[in-house]
Design an enzyme around this catalytic site. Sequence first.
Site, short mmCIF file in Angstrom:
data_model
loop_
_atom_site.label_atom_id
_atom_site.label_comp_id
_atom_site.label_asym_id
_atom_site.label_seq_id
_atom_site.Cartn_x
_atom_site.Cartn_y
_atom_site.Cartn_z
N ASP A 95 0.87 -1.18 0.00
CA ASP A 95 0.00 0.00 0.00
C ASP A 95 0.90 1.23 0.00
OD1 ASP A 95 -1.65 2.13 0.52
OD2 ASP A 95 -2.33 1.43 2.48
N GLU B 138 32.18 4.60 5.16
CA GLU B 138 32.58 4.22 6.51
C GLU B 138 31.40 4.53 7.43
OE1 GLU B 138 36.07 6.37 7.53
OE2 GLU B 138 37.17 5.83 5.71
N GLU C 208 29.63 4.98 10.77
CA GLU C 208 29.79 5.16 12.21
C GLU C 208 28.43 5.06 12.89
OE1 GLU C 208 33.61 8.22 11.77
OE2 GLU C 208 31.70 8.95 12.56
N GLU D 124 35.20 4.21 17.72
CA GLU D 124 35.45 5.53 17.16
C GLU D 124 35.79 6.53 18.27
OE1 GLU D 124 35.93 7.80 15.03
OE2 GLU D 124 36.13 6.55 13.24
N GLU E 113 32.58 1.87 14.41
CA GLU E 113 32.59 1.98 12.94
C GLU E 113 32.78 0.59 12.34
OE1 GLU E 113 34.88 5.17 11.09
OE2 GLU E 113 35.79 3.71 9.72
N HIS F 101 31.77 8.91 6.11
CA HIS F 101 32.74 9.34 5.11
C HIS F 101 32.68 8.38 3.92
CE1 HIS F 101 35.11 10.87 8.85
NE2 HIS F 101 34.10 11.66 8.55
N GLU G 187 37.86 10.99 -0.68
CA GLU G 187 36.99 10.76 0.47
C GLU G 187 36.16 12.01 0.70
OE1 GLU G 187 37.92 9.01 4.76
OE2 GLU G 187 38.27 11.17 4.68
N ARG H 176 33.64 13.81 3.02
CA ARG H 176 33.46 13.66 4.45
C ARG H 176 32.15 14.26 4.99
NH1 ARG H 176 37.84 12.21 7.27
NH2 ARG H 176 37.40 13.58 9.06
#
Length: 471
Positions: free
Chosen positions: A54, A130, A132, A209, A217, A266, A360, A362
């Site tokens: 639905d 990555e 976290e 982390e 992470e 990241h 990368e 971020r």
Amino acid sequence: MPSNAEEALKFLKDNKIEWVDLQFTDLPGRLQHVTIPASDFDENSFKEGFGKLDGSSIRGFTMIYESDMILQPIPQTMSIIPWMNGVARVLTKVYWGGGKGRFERDPRFIAEEAERTQEEQGYTSFFGPELEFFIFDRVDLDVALPQSGTGYKIYARESPWHDNGGFMIRYKEGYYPAPPIDQLMDIRVEAVDTLTKYFGFIIEATHHEVATAGQGEIDFRFSTLADTADKVQTLKYVLKNVAAKHNMVATFMPKPMYGDNGTGMHTHFSLWTKDTKKNLMYDPNDEYAEISQTGRYAIGGILTHARALSAIVSPTVNSYRRLVPGFEAPVYTAWSKSNRSAIIRVPSYYRGMEKAKRIEYRAPDPSTNPYLAFSAILMAALDGVNKKIDPGDPVDENIYHLTPDKRKELGIRELPRSLDEALDELESDNEFLKPVFNSSMLNVYVDLKRDEAKTLQMYPHPMELYYYMDS
């Protein structure tokens, strides 16, 4: 894991599966599901799908007068749910009912359109996020009667405010203490074991982390756009369930507590030829970071559209609690190598490794819809390549410490400071998305996010009483 429909049917039979969870993602990025008997699957199921949805009840989907929708299983995503007996899950594509074709606001459809667009231009892209997160013992919420006040309390065994027998992690000292200081390694390892054994992941690392109170992470091997987005949704699903098994709660909320680092995602990105034989971002003769001119143009595209991208990759009101100076989160639009104060860095651990060359980005956080986020990043990068957008010179110093005049001199802009500001940017800068993001999807997305921001603006924050009660 199965590679086609025939193998998926054999998988169900061999594993004596009785129920199958049909999973899909709504427009804001939440995983949704409906469970059906495994006996309903046959050779036509992967072509015709299941009329079980639905769409009017799903945020960002359809109206009540057009609500019948189809879920078409993706056989490569069929896997056992190990914490349930005789149950499997499969991710699905969403179709209109009545034979009207693919639903244009299905987030996975956007990802598939992005892959089709890059292929037409001769490219393949790879993404490596990555993820976290925080794992808390408990969170008490007081929101039942918001007129009388709201609040919350976090219980976290590693935190300085918890009775932890001395095994605490001080603020910003969570990177990487060994057990018994790191008290959540067992849950992270159980999650990565589950991802590896049952969901086909290749895990590269898991660790604590920076923040206290259970921040961790998990990193998995990079892959193509839609497959990586599938994996993000799967990782979040698995970690939340493993934590719940231990009577804990895992959250990917960007900034759940004051005074310590928030949670980011990241995202590593590289652009290759369509046959994947050449990394177009690699130049062994570049002395700075072995980054090619094509790579620089891709950076230029992302930097140019960074403020508009914020509405997609940092998509919640809470995201902008994270994007403040002093907590390793990007605030300014600049690029560099090995500089984590820049919004884009070029990892430079080794030289002479073509397969490892990437950028990368971020800014993203894991509250984003990964199908939309990766598609938007790709379209910004391709816009930079196609228009040859110069990213300017890299900035190899702590950008947080630059004066406003120096940032202006270097052409460094700030990211939006709120979701509303980011949405303003998206509404004024979205042409680069148009080849993939249809107007219907963009309009509904902006409306949903405007409503979210407006709703939260109406709630007094508990700290406002602290600051203003004596006014």
